[in-house]
Design an enzyme around this catalytic site. Sequence first.
Site, mmCIF file in Angstrom:
data_model
loop_
_atom_site.group_PDB
_atom_site.id
_atom_site.type_symbol
_atom_site.label_atom_id
_atom_site.label_comp_id
_atom_site.label_asym_id
_atom_site.label_seq_id
_atom_site.Cartn_x
_atom_site.Cartn_y
_atom_site.Cartn_z
ATOM 1 N N HIS A 108 -43.713 -3.427 15.333
ATOM 2 C CA HIS A 108 -44.435 -2.165 15.291
ATOM 3 C C HIS A 108 -43.966 -1.274 16.421
ATOM 4 N N ILE A 152 -22.239 10.209 -5.445
ATOM 5 C CA ILE A 152 -21.345 11.146 -4.765
ATOM 6 C C ILE A 152 -21.853 12.580 -4.876
ATOM 7 N N ASP A 172 -12.680 -1.436 -7.272
ATOM 8 C CA ASP A 172 -12.968 -0.385 -8.254
ATOM 9 C C ASP A 172 -12.132 -0.517 -9.516
ATOM 10 N N GLY A 196 -24.986 13.921 -11.081
ATOM 11 C CA GLY A 196 -26.061 13.614 -10.143
ATOM 12 C C GLY A 196 -26.075 12.159 -9.729
ATOM 13 N N GLY A 197 -24.880 11.551 -9.699
ATOM 14 C CA GLY A 197 -24.772 10.178 -9.184
ATOM 15 C C GLY A 197 -24.692 10.208 -7.664
ATOM 16 N N GLU A 208 0.856 -1.195 0.000
ATOM 17 C CA GLU A 208 0.000 0.000 0.000
ATOM 18 C C GLU A 208 0.885 1.236 0.000
ATOM 19 N N LYS A 209 0.605 2.120 -0.932
ATOM 20 C CA LYS A 209 1.476 3.301 -1.039
ATOM 21 C C LYS A 209 1.071 4.411 -0.081
ATOM 22 N N GLY A 241 3.702 -0.057 -5.626
ATOM 23 C CA GLY A 241 4.088 -1.286 -6.311
ATOM 24 C C GLY A 241 3.774 -1.243 -7.795
ATOM 25 N N GLU A 268 -26.831 17.379 -14.308
ATOM 26 C CA GLU A 268 -26.740 15.958 -14.668
ATOM 27 C C GLU A 268 -27.168 15.808 -16.128
HETATM 28 C C1 LIG Z 1 -47.117 2.853 26.862
HETATM 29 C C2 LIG Z 1 -47.211 1.668 25.927
HETATM 30 C C3 LIG Z 1 -46.300 1.548 24.907
HETATM 31 C C4 LIG Z 1 -46.387 0.464 24.021
HETATM 32 N N1 LIG Z 1 -45.476 0.388 22.994
HETATM 33 C C5 LIG Z 1 -45.545 -0.658 22.133
HETATM 34 C C6 LIG Z 1 -44.651 -0.745 21.027
HETATM 35 O O1 LIG Z 1 -43.814 0.131 20.811
HETATM 36 N N2 LIG Z 1 -44.760 -1.799 20.207
HETATM 37 C C7 LIG Z 1 -45.693 -2.776 20.400
HETATM 38 O O2 LIG Z 1 -45.732 -3.712 19.613
HETATM 39 N N3 LIG Z 1 -46.562 -2.718 21.418
HETATM 40 C C8 LIG Z 1 -46.518 -1.674 22.285
HETATM 41 N N4 LIG Z 1 -47.434 -1.608 23.313
HETATM 42 C C9 LIG Z 1 -48.406 -2.695 23.462
HETATM 43 C C10 LIG Z 1 -49.573 -2.529 22.510
HETATM 44 O O3 LIG Z 1 -50.147 -1.259 22.669
HETATM 45 C C11 LIG Z 1 -50.590 -3.620 22.771
HETATM 46 O O4 LIG Z 1 -49.970 -4.886 22.695
HETATM 47 C C12 LIG Z 1 -51.729 -3.595 21.769
HETATM 48 O O5 LIG Z 1 -52.360 -2.355 21.790
HETATM 49 C C13 LIG Z 1 -52.711 -4.717 22.062
HETATM 50 O O6 LIG Z 1 -53.742 -4.682 21.143
HETATM 51 P P1 LIG Z 1 -55.181 -5.258 21.530
HETATM 52 O O7 LIG Z 1 -55.994 -5.115 20.311
HETATM 53 O O8 LIG Z 1 -55.044 -6.583 22.136
HETATM 54 O O9 LIG Z 1 -55.719 -4.320 22.700
HETATM 55 P P2 LIG Z 1 -55.945 -2.767 22.779
HETATM 56 O O10 LIG Z 1 -55.069 -2.029 21.893
HETATM 57 O O11 LIG Z 1 -55.910 -2.438 24.229
HETATM 58 O O12 LIG Z 1 -57.399 -2.566 22.206
HETATM 59 C C14 LIG Z 1 -58.528 -3.016 22.860
HETATM 60 C C15 LIG Z 1 -59.697 -2.143 22.412
HETATM 61 O O13 LIG Z 1 -60.873 -2.710 22.869
HETATM 62 C C16 LIG Z 1 -61.729 -1.684 23.335
HETATM 63 N N5 LIG Z 1 -62.635 -2.306 24.300
HETATM 64 C C17 LIG Z 1 -62.298 -2.888 25.499
HETATM 65 N N6 LIG Z 1 -63.379 -3.389 26.064
HETATM 66 C C18 LIG Z 1 -64.418 -3.147 25.239
HETATM 67 C C19 LIG Z 1 -65.801 -3.419 25.279
HETATM 68 N N7 LIG Z 1 -66.337 -4.087 26.316
HETATM 69 N N8 LIG Z 1 -66.578 -3.026 24.259
HETATM 70 C C20 LIG Z 1 -66.051 -2.355 23.216
HETATM 71 N N9 LIG Z 1 -64.753 -2.063 23.135
HETATM 72 C C21 LIG Z 1 -63.960 -2.461 24.133
HETATM 73 C C22 LIG Z 1 -60.795 -0.666 23.922
HETATM 74 O O14 LIG Z 1 -61.394 0.606 23.936
HETATM 75 C C23 LIG Z 1 -59.630 -0.741 22.965
HETATM 76 O O15 LIG Z 1 -59.750 0.181 21.905
HETATM 77 C C24 LIG Z 1 -47.389 -0.513 24.190
HETATM 78 C C25 LIG Z 1 -48.315 -0.377 25.220
HETATM 79 C C26 LIG Z 1 -48.242 0.696 26.077
HETATM 80 C C27 LIG Z 1 -49.257 0.824 27.155
HETATM 81 C C1 LIG Z 2 -16.777 10.307 -1.863
HETATM 82 C C2 LIG Z 2 -16.966 8.828 -1.935
HETATM 83 C C3 LIG Z 2 -17.956 8.231 -1.171
HETATM 84 C C4 LIG Z 2 -18.146 6.855 -1.223
HETATM 85 N N1 LIG Z 2 -19.124 6.302 -0.437
HETATM 86 C C5 LIG Z 2 -19.308 4.956 -0.469
HETATM 87 C C6 LIG Z 2 -20.269 4.345 0.367
HETATM 88 O O1 LIG Z 2 -20.955 5.002 1.164
HETATM 89 N N2 LIG Z 2 -20.428 3.019 0.303
HETATM 90 C C7 LIG Z 2 -19.688 2.252 -0.538
HETATM 91 O O2 LIG Z 2 -19.886 1.047 -0.558
HETATM 92 N N3 LIG Z 2 -18.757 2.788 -1.333
HETATM 93 C C8 LIG Z 2 -18.548 4.127 -1.313
HETATM 94 N N4 LIG Z 2 -17.567 4.675 -2.098
HETATM 95 C C9 LIG Z 2 -16.812 3.780 -2.977
HETATM 96 C C10 LIG Z 2 -15.702 3.042 -2.236
HETATM 97 O O3 LIG Z 2 -14.894 3.981 -1.556
HETATM 98 C C11 LIG Z 2 -14.898 2.226 -3.205
HETATM 99 O O4 LIG Z 2 -15.742 1.365 -3.915
HETATM 100 C C12 LIG Z 2 -13.842 1.376 -2.508
HETATM 101 O O5 LIG Z 2 -12.980 2.172 -1.763
HETATM 102 C C13 LIG Z 2 -13.067 0.573 -3.546
HETATM 103 O O6 LIG Z 2 -12.108 -0.206 -2.892
HETATM 104 P P1 LIG Z 2 -10.781 -0.653 -3.662
HETATM 105 O O7 LIG Z 2 -10.049 -1.502 -2.698
HETATM 106 O O8 LIG Z 2 -11.124 -1.206 -4.968
HETATM 107 O O9 LIG Z 2 -10.000 0.692 -3.972
HETATM 108 P P2 LIG Z 2 -9.466 1.867 -3.040
HETATM 109 O O10 LIG Z 2 -10.281 1.974 -1.813
HETATM 110 O O11 LIG Z 2 -9.361 3.038 -3.913
HETATM 111 O O12 LIG Z 2 -8.048 1.356 -2.570
HETATM 112 C C14 LIG Z 2 -6.988 1.241 -3.439
HETATM 113 C C15 LIG Z 2 -5.744 1.363 -2.616
HETATM 114 O O13 LIG Z 2 -4.651 1.013 -3.417
HETATM 115 C C16 LIG Z 2 -3.596 1.917 -3.184
HETATM 116 N N5 LIG Z 2 -2.756 1.918 -4.366
HETATM 117 C C17 LIG Z 2 -3.115 2.335 -5.604
HETATM 118 N N6 LIG Z 2 -2.095 2.131 -6.454
HETATM 119 C C18 LIG Z 2 -1.090 1.579 -5.744
HETATM 120 C C19 LIG Z 2 0.211 1.141 -6.072
HETATM 121 N N7 LIG Z 2 0.660 1.216 -7.292
HETATM 122 N N8 LIG Z 2 0.952 0.622 -5.085
HETATM 123 C C20 LIG Z 2 0.502 0.543 -3.817
HETATM 124 N N9 LIG Z 2 -0.717 0.929 -3.475
HETATM 125 C C21 LIG Z 2 -1.501 1.446 -4.424
HETATM 126 C C22 LIG Z 2 -4.273 3.218 -2.882
HETATM 127 O O14 LIG Z 2 -3.436 4.062 -2.115
HETATM 128 C C23 LIG Z 2 -5.498 2.767 -2.119
HETATM 129 O O15 LIG Z 2 -5.271 2.732 -0.736
HETATM 130 C C24 LIG Z 2 -17.348 6.052 -2.048
HETATM 131 C C25 LIG Z 2 -16.335 6.641 -2.804
HETATM 132 C C26 LIG Z 2 -16.129 8.014 -2.748
HETATM 133 C C27 LIG Z 2 -15.048 8.616 -3.523
#
Ligand SMILES: Cc1cc2nc3c(=O)[nH]c(=O)nc-3n(C[C@H](O)[C@H](O)[C@H](O)COP(=O)(O)OP(=O)(O)OC[C@H]3O[C@@H](n4cnc5c(N)ncnc54)[C@H](O)[C@@H]3O)c2cc1C
Ligand SMILES: Cc1cc2nc3c(=O)[nH]c(=O)nc-3n(C[C@H](O)[C@H](O)[C@H](O)COP(=O)(O)OP(=O)(O)OC[C@H]3O[C@@H](n4cnc5c(N)ncnc54)[C@H](O)[C@@H]3O)c2cc1C
Lengths: 459, 459, 58
Positions: A436, A182, A305, A179-180, A37-38, A117, A201
Amino acid sequence: MADGSGPYDIVVLGGGSGGYACALRAAELGMNVVLIEKDKVGGTCLHRGCIPTKALLHAAELADQTRESEAFGVRARFDGIDVPAVHSYKDKVISGLYKGLAGLIKSKKITVVEGEGRLAGPNRVVVGDQVFEGRNVVLATGSVPKSLPGLEIDGDKVVSSDHALVLDRVPSSVIILGGGVIGVEFASVWRSFGAEVTIVEALPHLLPLEDESNSKLLERAFRRRGIKYELGVRFESVKTTDTGVVVTLENGKTLDAELMLVAVGRGPVSAGLGFEEAGVTVDRGYVKVDEYCQTGVPGVYAVGDLIPTLQLAHVGFAEGILVAEHIAGLNPVPIDYDGVPRITYSEPEVASVGVSTAVARERGHDVVELSYNLAGNGKSKILQTQGEVKVVAERDGRVLGVHMVGSRVGELVAEAQLIYNWEATPGDVAQLIHPHPTQSEALGEAMLALAGKPLHVHN
Amino acid sequence: MADGSGPYDIVVLGGGSGGYACALRAAELGMNVVLIEKDKVGGTCLHRGCIPTKALLHAAELADQTRESEAFGVRARFDGIDVPAVHSYKDKVISGLYKGLAGLIKSKKITVVEGEGRLAGPNRVVVGDQVFEGRNVVLATGSVPKSLPGLEIDGDKVVSSDHALVLDRVPSSVIILGGGVIGVEFASVWRSFGAEVTIVEALPHLLPLEDESNSKLLERAFRRRGIKYELGVRFESVKTTDTGVVVTLENGKTLDAELMLVAVGRGPVSAGLGFEEAGVTVDRGYVKVDEYCQTGVPGVYAVGDLIPTLQLAHVGFAEGILVAEHIAGLNPVPIDYDGVPRITYSEPEVASVGVSTAVARERGHDVVELSYNLAGNGKSKILQTQGEVKVVAERDGRVLGVHMVGSRVGELVAEAQLIYNWEATPGDVAQLIHPHPTQSEALGEAMLALAGKPLHVHN
Amino acid sequence: PPQVGRVSVLAKPPVRKLAKDLGVDLSTVAGTGPQGSITREDVQAAVAAPAAVPYQAA
Ligand SMILES: Cc1cc2nc3c(=O)[nH]c(=O)nc-3n(C[C@H](O)[C@H](O)[C@H](O)COP(=O)(O)OP(=O)(O)OC[C@H]3O[C@@H](n4cnc5c(N)ncnc54)[C@H](O)[C@@H]3O)c2cc1C
Ligand SMILES: Cc1cc2nc3c(=O)[nH]c(=O)nc-3n(C[C@H](O)[C@H](O)[C@H](O)COP(=O)(O)OP(=O)(O)OC[C@H]3O[C@@H](n4cnc5c(N)ncnc54)[C@H](O)[C@@H]3O)c2cc1C
């Protein structure tokens, strides 16, 4: 450090995502590896790519949230961006990960050679006057920012992503060429930081590699954020002035701004490194390989590359691992590139895996699709984000693609990746109820609806 | 509105998560459904549960981020919580979802009856002087906050979650009785809003239903946040004073605070509703059912918090759907309750699916486990969150459980849910490389490591 | 009435992927799992038993 001896099982040239992943996996498999590597291990992704951009995007998210927090009952005053502090946060993230990576490589007893190299034969890499012989050589030299013919990146007013990542200020206005992914990510950061942003582009949509539905949703969101864009029009020229740049488009329109970012793609690093001389086929700079990342020269592989696959860090990882396992004789399964998840980490995020509706149709699938609007998703309402999850499937068959837009949807693509790659049907997923309230429920709702049993679907 | 005629295919008593999901699915399947609700459709979850708490938790996240944004280079001043504005944000989220749900129920031509219903026989529900006959009756009356013997919830200084959700101020200090999901979520909100919080839990850990590793990580994070807790000690008594409450614990310790929240669980709503008279078996308030949610009385089902399964909204959804499909003769697959994802939306979040290490061992599995520390995960470093992803698997076999702690990890459990329920092995997942840089990579890294091919694993 | 998405071959998604990677045609495999579903072991057995795989000339 080893002297130029050998032979090693593998000589890896380039220590970026592709190169170091290969070295790590090979070492695990008991191979004797040298990693050349250079600059710094971690490459583009860690030092100039994925990580620094995502740090900026997180600071940008905080800026937006701070500005908008009153609507959620949190009284706050946004007092601007402290650019040096943003950089020190970003640099701390990088240096932490860099230290970890360097330690990891060391702990696996991989020989790391610092230096540039050059391939000097099918199984020989030269660094200065040292020669490294390897039963196998893996080329992983990566890529660098490209420009357009005649367009000079001066690093001052006309910059690449490398410069943009270390800019000492928030520009008042920016024109982003491209518009690629980069371009879109920088547009998002700078807008959140307060700049006027215009994207130019040449193709008809932002993120032209995405399903059109994703592009359109992003465009709508950007319009609401005040990010401007000129689509389907080519750049003609740029003139730098005392205060910035004046850009002329081919339709005659001119735009001015303090800065222009050139984000028209990245080109492989292959010139002058002896690849062709050693018999490796190079096409427009890219090394040509087969499904196991083998070049035409026995024992010479290329990953990341440098080869014409998706330019993503995790593609580099996957290719590096594949090569190590192939060399070790483990018979790995080739990568299905359609099944690689893609994320654009802008606000809103855009993420996808599998194929678009258009491609699915082209391939002759009898396509059904369903778009679930995030307006029906409780967690998205809580985050106050808009967008959708669109699922493309074969009629009565497997899921072919998932396309999403919305804050934080990037994390949802991991589930979609399993669904796509494991060839699941909507019914397989619909049997399970998502937790969810999460954003992942939106994907669940789309699957329920496609399986003929919609739950919270509003028409 | 239908007069008390009938017979309907299904009479659903209670319009919460369980009841309305059943009604919607039954209507889709062509059945003639009446849904009886005494308050508002959406039930606890929408009006007094999942949704309002998650809105508060999002406001809490914004408060924390605003306070800490300088460390990310975003200059801001936190000026306190505007409680009425928090409520109006929360209420807007609820009313938007409520409108959507009510419209959806209407569009499916479900007859909604407002009023309190009572089971008046195996297939007869009475509301006032109206009688609704159903070929099937689904009991879905849900649950309400419980208290301890002798502990009176006065709604002023000693409150339940119902009161806490509409509190007109941020209390300066709170004692929370119960360290389960609801207690922990309110502790998190209030702490972020600036209160002094102490949780009292009789069992040895917070979130006693989680894998012990998750509980311990949450406790560590809460300690750092300044949330205090008394574990393994029982509440003895509370005295209200002019300024608040004085709580005495069984070990003699006393604590005082402005407010006490009683979060010791929720009890089923079954008393006085004619269930037992109609022949339905009720055990400590819970209606007893088989794996298809059938009570012992033919044609009478029960779902949701009313039955002794996990008290979660998505369990209610799943049970409601299962019952509708069972009545329609679709032969649905019973729910594997271990495979239901659980999330606690505190900061940090806690999420899991499958079984804990302890339970896996009890069931005789030859268990392997791997904990991936989020310190090695780029995106988590960017978010500056700590925690881990722990995977429990059968040696050389399937994944048995996934347990996570960290900001935003709740969204990652959707992928874990597929892995668990589809009986995937770490190797199945390890073949796919997760998108970089995401938090989902942490799950990917754990799977890679368990599959014998660790990538970014630091020892 | 709308029907629940039914899969023609009863195997969990990762097992379908495994079969694809190993070149096993699931429609030729007899399932020994619950409700006749095809398990991971069934797929592996199909690879081990050449009779289950159509003859291919070298
Ligand atoms: C603070 C908090 C955060 C949560 N975050 C997440 C999360 O990020 N991800 C996740 O997957 N889960 C989360 N949960 C859990 C999720 O909300 C419950 O698992 C989900 O709502 C259960 O769905 P369900 O239909 O069984 O009951 P519920 O959503 O409680 O629905 C029951 C419904 O039945 C109605 N009902 C009840 N009795 C009667 C009746 N006698 N007659 C008519 N209607 C009635 C109620 O009004 C209610 O609308 C969270 C819960 C809490 C409290
Ligand atoms: C701005 C920018 C953003 C990018 N973002 C992403 C991204 O988000 N995700 C992604 O997957 N790719 C991205 N890429 C592409 C990615 O950087 C290249 O695909 C990757 O680096 C290619 O790897 P390589 O080993 O083929 O070449 P390089 O990474 O270019 O490495 C070649 C190496 O060989 C050395 N070398 C060259 N000639 C000689 C020599 N004669 N003797 C000794 N050493 C030598 C060089 O110094 C260098 O270190 C981006 C590229 C750029 C420019």
